[in-house]
Design a protein around this motif. Structure first.
Motif, PDB file in Angstrom:
ATOM      1  N   GLY A  52      -8.689  -9.460 -11.042  1.00 50.00           N
ATOM      2  CA  GLY A  52      -8.090  -8.772  -9.899  1.00 50.00           C
ATOM      3  C   GLY A  52      -6.457  -9.016  -9.978  1.00 50.00           C
ATOM      4  O   GLY A  52      -6.153  -9.956  -9.945  1.00 50.00           O
ATOM      5  N   VAL A  53      -5.732  -7.984  -9.888  1.00 50.09           N
ATOM      6  CA  VAL A  53      -4.340  -8.002  -9.836  1.00 50.09           C
ATOM      7  C   VAL A  53      -3.519  -7.189  -8.933  1.00 50.09           C
ATOM      8  O   VAL A  53      -3.919  -6.008  -8.848  1.00 50.09           O
ATOM      9  N   LEU A  54      -2.688  -7.658  -8.399  1.00 52.07           N
ATOM     10  CA  LEU A  54      -1.988  -6.916  -7.387  1.00 52.07           C
ATOM     11  C   LEU A  54      -1.025  -6.073  -8.052  1.00 52.07           C
ATOM     12  O   LEU A  54      -0.352  -6.393  -9.069  1.00 52.07           O
ATOM     13  N   SER A  55      -0.853  -4.662  -7.597  1.00 49.83           N
ATOM     14  CA  SER A  55      -0.304  -3.738  -8.559  1.00 49.83           C
ATOM     15  C   SER A  55       1.268  -4.031  -8.645  1.00 49.83           C
ATOM     16  O   SER A  55       2.030  -3.660  -9.546  1.00 49.83           O
ATOM     17  N   THR A  56       1.783  -4.852  -7.581  1.00 50.09           N
ATOM     18  CA  THR A  56       3.165  -5.188  -7.626  1.00 50.09           C
ATOM     19  C   THR A  56       3.414  -6.453  -8.600  1.00 50.09           C
ATOM     20  O   THR A  56       4.706  -6.812  -9.018  1.00 50.09           O
TER      21      THR A  56
END
Length: 309
Positions: free
Chosen positions: A101-105
């Motif tokens: 899971g990766v934050l788009s920012t």
């Protein structure tokens, strides 16, 4: 103590969906069952476990302390069973997969390099990347649907019971397109409120850092705003408008180097928040997840030491 054989797979599925959605109504929609049926199933599970799992109120259903404890094991168990069934159904050896899971920012700088290194070392590895808001990613990590989450440290209650490891600090900056009128404005930041503003979505951890930037520099934010966590949307809008983007430095670093975006010099830079990896201690760590952790630590150290990018 033996597991009560009256606990069925449907009990766990209903429990996990209510925990994920925080609402009986939303969980019913996802599971395509009626609310009385869902309530009955949860009541059966609570009776079998002799514990109250949810507190139900006007704002939804929140996990009790017992519910949080049970969630740490129910999620990984269900995910492991799904993986086992899928492996048998396929009839062939499945490639090793890591769910990240990766934050788009924070996806634009660190993650591509990590994936490159993983594929160099493990040719059969599948890296499945899921992006979205922090709350969404942490909820999936908590129930075992993700192996790791990469993002900013948050004060959200959702991080309780999870482990966070610092990788590097990332500051916020103000950028505009090349040729923006403010670059030739002698009054500089005094007129920043005259231009549209691009900000992270309200209520997110990164938004707090963006708001802090304005407070530190005594800037009155424009009332005309685009609020989003999408780096792609923010970038395209800024490049075709007069907007000012309050952006994570890593998200715009390449554009700054190429001259498409220009950083506004405010005399000092916001110190930034901690970017790191979040794991669920209750999850068994797969070899693929451990490979990913090692690559993240490696690239994070190079970033801190100025060796990357």
């Amino acid at each position: 103590m033996n597991i009560d054989n009256r606990i069925k797979f449907r009990h766990l599925l209903c429990f996990l969906e209510v925990a994920r959605q925080g609402s009986l109504a939303r969980a019913c929609d996802k599971l395509a069952i009626s609310q009385p049926a869902l309530s009955k199933t949860l009541k059966e599970l609570e009776t079998l476990l002799d514990a109250r799992l949810f507190e139900r109120g006007k704002k939804g259903s929140t996990l009790t302390e017992a519910g949080v404890a049970f969630l740490r094991y129910a999620g990984p168990s269900v995910q492991a069973l799904r993986d086992g069934v899928n492996s048998l159904r396929s009839g062939v050896h499945e490639p090793i997969t890591v769910q990240l899971g990766v934050l788009s920012t924070v996806e634009s700088l660190l993650v591509p390099e990590v994936v490159c290194r993983l594929h160099d070392r493990h040719p059969a590895l599948v890296v499945s990347v899921v992006t979205g808001p922090s709350a969404y990613l942490l909820s999936r990590l908590r129930v075992g649907e993700l192996d790791l989450v990469v993002g900013r440290m948050t004060d959200s209650p959702l991080i309780q019971g999870l482990a966070f490891e610092h990788l590097y600090s990332e500051s916020m900056t103000l950028v505009v397109r090349s040729g923006h009128p403010v670059l030739n404005d002698p009054s500089g930041q005094k007129n920043l409120e005259d231009y549209p503003l691009v900000l992270p979505s309200a209520g997110t951890t990164i938004r707090k850092f963006a708001d802090s930037l304005f407070v530190q520099h005594g800037i009155t934010p424009s009332r005309q705003r685009l609020e989003t966590l999408s780096v792609a949307l923010s970038r395209r809008y800024v490049l075709c408008s007069q907007a000012i983007w309050v952006a994570p430095l890593d998200a715009v670093r390449q554009d700054l180097r190429q001259g498409e975006l220009v950083e506004l010099d405010l005399g000092m830079r916001e110190p930034g928040g901690s970017v790191g990896l979040c794991t669920n201690p209750a999850l068994p760590v797969s070899p693929a997840a451990q490979w990913c952790v090692e690559a993240l630590r490696e690239v994070g150290q190079e970033y801190r030491e100025g060796q990357y990018p």
